[in-house]
Design a protein around this motif. Structure first.
Motif, PDB file in Angstrom:
ATOM      1  N   LEU A 161       5.158  19.602  -2.297  1.00 47.03           N
ATOM      2  CA  LEU A 161       6.576  19.730  -2.639  1.00 47.03           C
ATOM      3  C   LEU A 161       7.104  18.379  -3.113  1.00 47.03           C
ATOM      4  N   ASN A 162       6.467  17.828  -4.129  1.00 45.93           N
ATOM      5  CA  ASN A 162       6.774  16.472  -4.584  1.00 45.93           C
ATOM      6  C   ASN A 162       8.224  16.307  -5.010  1.00 45.93           C
ATOM      7  N   PHE A 163       8.802  17.366  -5.569  1.00 46.70           N
ATOM      8  CA  PHE A 163      10.169  17.292  -6.074  1.00 46.70           C
ATOM      9  C   PHE A 163      11.192  17.061  -4.960  1.00 46.70           C
ATOM     10  N   VAL A 164      10.844  17.389  -3.728  1.00 49.44           N
ATOM     11  CA  VAL A 164      11.774  17.212  -2.611  1.00 49.44           C
ATOM     12  C   VAL A 164      12.016  15.736  -2.345  1.00 49.44           C
ATOM     13  N   GLN A 165      10.969  14.921  -2.409  1.00 50.66           N
ATOM     14  CA  GLN A 165      11.098  13.482  -2.156  1.00 50.66           C
ATOM     15  C   GLN A 165      10.039  12.743  -2.970  1.00 50.66           C
ATOM     16  N   PRO A 166      10.319  12.474  -4.254  1.00 48.87           N
ATOM     17  CA  PRO A 166       9.303  11.834  -5.098  1.00 48.87           C
ATOM     18  C   PRO A 166       9.208  10.328  -4.934  1.00 48.87           C
ATOM     19  N   SER A 167      10.162   9.711  -4.235  1.00 50.64           N
ATOM     20  CA  SER A 167      10.223   8.252  -4.148  1.00 50.64           C
ATOM     21  C   SER A 167      10.095   7.779  -2.706  1.00 50.64           C
ATOM     22  N   LEU A 168       9.709   6.517  -2.568  1.00 56.70           N
ATOM     23  CA  LEU A 168       9.628   5.859  -1.270  1.00 56.70           C
ATOM     24  C   LEU A 168      10.735   4.811  -1.164  1.00 56.70           C
ATOM     25  N   PRO A 169      11.246   4.546   0.033  1.00 50.89           N
ATOM     26  CA  PRO A 169      12.380   3.622   0.198  1.00 50.89           C
ATOM     27  C   PRO A 169      12.121   2.238  -0.400  1.00 50.89           C
ATOM     28  N   GLY A 170      12.941   1.876  -1.377  1.00 49.84           N
ATOM     29  CA  GLY A 170      12.880   0.535  -1.947  1.00 49.84           C
ATOM     30  C   GLY A 170      11.704   0.266  -2.854  1.00 49.84           C
ATOM     31  N   GLU A 210      13.266  -0.443   7.671  1.00 50.65           N
ATOM     32  CA  GLU A 210      13.989   0.434   6.753  1.00 50.65           C
ATOM     33  C   GLU A 210      13.034   1.311   5.944  1.00 50.65           C
ATOM     34  N   TYR A 211      11.847   0.781   5.670  1.00 46.53           N
ATOM     35  CA  TYR A 211      10.865   1.527   4.882  1.00 46.53           C
ATOM     36  C   TYR A 211      10.326   2.716   5.654  1.00 46.53           C
ATOM     37  N   TYR A 212       9.825   2.451   6.865  1.00 50.21           N
ATOM     38  CA  TYR A 212       9.268   3.541   7.670  1.00 50.21           C
ATOM     39  C   TYR A 212      10.406   4.294   8.363  1.00 50.21           C
ATOM     40  N   SER A 213      11.112   5.045   7.553  1.00 50.51           N
ATOM     41  CA  SER A 213      12.331   5.727   7.978  1.00 50.51           C
ATOM     42  C   SER A 213      12.174   7.228   7.816  1.00 50.51           C
ATOM     43  N   LEU A 214      13.262   7.937   7.970  1.00 48.10           N
ATOM     44  CA  LEU A 214      13.262   9.379   7.769  1.00 48.10           C
ATOM     45  C   LEU A 214      12.903   9.720   6.323  1.00 48.10           C
ATOM     46  N   ALA A 215      13.359   8.900   5.379  1.00 48.19           N
ATOM     47  CA  ALA A 215      13.023   9.135   3.972  1.00 48.19           C
ATOM     48  C   ALA A 215      11.516   8.989   3.742  1.00 48.19           C
ATOM     49  N   TRP A 216      10.891   8.027   4.425  1.00 51.77           N
ATOM     50  CA  TRP A 216       9.438   7.852   4.330  1.00 51.77           C
ATOM     51  C   TRP A 216       8.717   9.077   4.879  1.00 51.77           C
ATOM     52  N   LEU A 217       9.164   9.567   6.028  1.00 55.11           N
ATOM     53  CA  LEU A 217       8.553  10.752   6.628  1.00 55.11           C
ATOM     54  C   LEU A 217       8.760  11.979   5.740  1.00 55.11           C
ATOM     55  N   LYS A 218       9.926  12.067   5.137  1.00 56.78           N
ATOM     56  CA  LYS A 218      10.207  13.175   4.224  1.00 56.78           C
ATOM     57  C   LYS A 218       9.270  13.126   3.032  1.00 56.78           C
ATOM     58  N   LEU A 226       2.005  14.344 -10.202  1.00 55.68           N
ATOM     59  CA  LEU A 226       1.563  15.289  -9.174  1.00 55.68           C
ATOM     60  C   LEU A 226       2.242  16.650  -9.226  1.00 55.68           C
ATOM     61  N   TRP A 227       3.280  16.805 -10.039  1.00 62.54           N
ATOM     62  CA  TRP A 227       3.971  18.100 -10.064  1.00 62.54           C
ATOM     63  C   TRP A 227       3.036  19.232 -10.489  1.00 62.54           C
ATOM     64  N   THR A 228       2.037  18.914 -11.317  1.00 60.85           N
ATOM     65  CA  THR A 228       1.128  19.961 -11.775  1.00 60.85           C
ATOM     66  C   THR A 228       0.198  20.445 -10.670  1.00 60.85           C
ATOM     67  N   LEU A 229      -0.023  19.603  -9.655  1.00 60.50           N
ATOM     68  CA  LEU A 229      -0.908  20.012  -8.559  1.00 60.50           C
ATOM     69  C   LEU A 229      -0.294  21.142  -7.744  1.00 60.50           C
ATOM     70  N   LYS A 258      11.646   1.602 -14.634  1.00 58.26           N
ATOM     71  CA  LYS A 258      12.389   2.635 -15.354  1.00 58.26           C
ATOM     72  C   LYS A 258      12.524   3.886 -14.492  1.00 58.26           C
ATOM     73  N   PHE A 259      11.422   4.261 -13.817  1.00 59.93           N
ATOM     74  CA  PHE A 259      11.428   5.380 -12.876  1.00 59.93           C
ATOM     75  C   PHE A 259      11.071   4.839 -11.500  1.00 59.93           C
ATOM     76  N   ASP A 260      11.678   5.414 -10.463  1.00 54.92           N
ATOM     77  CA  ASP A 260      11.295   5.005  -9.109  1.00 54.92           C
ATOM     78  C   ASP A 260      10.334   6.002  -8.465  1.00 54.92           C
ATOM     79  N   VAL A 261       9.907   6.998  -9.242  1.00 52.95           N
ATOM     80  CA  VAL A 261       8.963   8.002  -8.752  1.00 52.95           C
ATOM     81  C   VAL A 261       7.613   7.339  -8.497  1.00 52.95           C
TER      82      VAL A 261
END
Length: 367
Positions: A128-137, A111-119, A151-154, A143-146
């Motif tokens: 483009l960190n804002f597109v997918q800032p989190s990893l599955p699970g 489940e981890y190495y999924s499309l969300a992981w690749l994204k 890295l947004w400043t980079l 408090k944050f799952d980011v």
């Protein structure tokens, strides 16, 4: 150009390495409170400001990156230096997070190495960190799952790098100061418009947009302006610094002065960076970048462990220690290896090693 010659000693001996380390450390300390919500650490966010620290970074970039381009023999040389400096460590952090945080995930390996992981991998490797800032699970209980909220400043920084050749092209063909002022004012106008829209509508997305490139360009332009007109700044340095101090106090304590604050902050940043030399803090390397890009996932990992739920100060000290060790390793194992030998960091380290070799007994030198 009213700046100092590019080989002037003041531009070679400066405090920008120290300043960047202080700014990165400030962001780390403030995030320690914001990510953990430990009430005992609230003083950190009350005394320090990660927002101002990031703005300071952009001022330093405006000064140093424009200077780097003006010093470069070609666009290719400039691009090579910028990629070598920023991307290897960035790439390393993204890959390490994507590969090894499976150990922290509440998902199965499949489940981890999924499309969300690749994204996550593709989006973050391309800034483009804002597109997918989190990893599955991963960090779902925090408090944050980011994974890495710093890295947004980079992304903004990389866009500055790409904008500089275009900006300098126009600076060389048209009156420079009016262009600098117009870009500065348009940047603030963009930010203020979106912040006003956010306040009227309650839509948080507008305030997030205000933090992006057009809104941060005023700090970059303020730094670039002080590079181009450094002689004038030096000639009137007492007036500049006194006015800047007053403006910032009023801005922080009395009422916001958004049209003046970037210029005031830039004046104090460049004053500290160039006119109060405190020694060569880049002698053993520049650890500020490692501190900046490593501290957030370290915070998240420590919180995820659950070991520090009732130990906020131990949490803070552990964060500082692990971040420092990680930054030193990142510099020596990754960052330094991609720099050109002409880099002042490499030159400083080699000079230090040469002096050490001369001072050692022959037998130790042989070892």
């Amino acid at each position: 150009m009213d700046s100092l010659p590019l080989d002037h000693p003041r531009l070679k001996k400066n405090n920008f390495d120290l300043l960047r380390l202080l700014l990165a450390s400030t962001v780390c300390l403030v995030h320690a409170y914001e990510v953990s919500d430990f009430a005992q650490l609230a003083t950190l966010a009350g005394i320090l400001s990660s927002k101002v620290a990031v703005q300071g970074f952009f001022v330093v970039s405006g000064f140093l990156i424009v200077m780097s381009y003006e010093r470069s023999s070609s666009l290719k040389s400039y691009a090579s230096k910028r990629v070598r400096r920023i991307y290897p460590a960035y790439f390393t952090v993204i890959i390490l997070s994507a590969v090894f945080l499976v150990l922290m995930s509440q998902k199965t390996v499949e489940e981890y190495y999924s499309l969300a992981w690749l994204k996550y991998l593709v989006a973050n490797l391309t800034f483009l960190n804002f597109v997918q800032p989190s990893l599955p699970g991963v960090f779902d209980a925090n408090k944050f799952d980011v994974v890495n909220g710093a890295l947004w400043t980079l992304k903004v920084e990389a866009m500055f790098y790409m904008a500089v050749p275009v900006l300098v092209y126009f600076f060389r063909r048209f009156p420079r100061l009016p262009l600098l002022i117009v870009i500065y004012l348009l940047s603030i106008a963009y930010s203020e418009f979106l912040l006003s829209a956010s306040g009227r509508t309650g839509v948080e997305f507008y305030s997030r947009l205000a933090r992006q490139l057009p809104g941060q360009m005023c700090f970059f332009m303020a730094g670039a302006t002080l590079f181009y007109y450094l002689k004038f700044f030096e000639q009137h340095i007492k007036a500049f610094t006194a006015a800047a101090a007053v403006i910032l106090v009023v801005d922080w304590v009395v009422l916001p002065l958004p049209w003046l604050q970037p210029a005031a902050l830039a004046s104090l940043v460049v004053f500290f960076g160039l006119f109060l030399y405190a020694g060569n803090f880049g002698k053993y390397g520049d650890f500020s970048y490692g501190v900046y890009i490593l501290h957030f996932p370290i915070l998240q990992l420590l919180l995820n462990s659950g070991w520090f739920a009732e130990r906020p100060w131990l949490f803070l000290l552990t964060t500082i220690g692990l971040t420092a060790v990680g930054a030193v390793l990142m510099w020596n194992l990754v960052e330094k290896r991609f720099l050109l030998r002409s880099s002042h960091y490499v030159a400083a380290v080699e000079a230090s090693e040469d002096k050490l070799t001369v001072r050692q007994p022959a037998s130790l030198s042989a070892e």
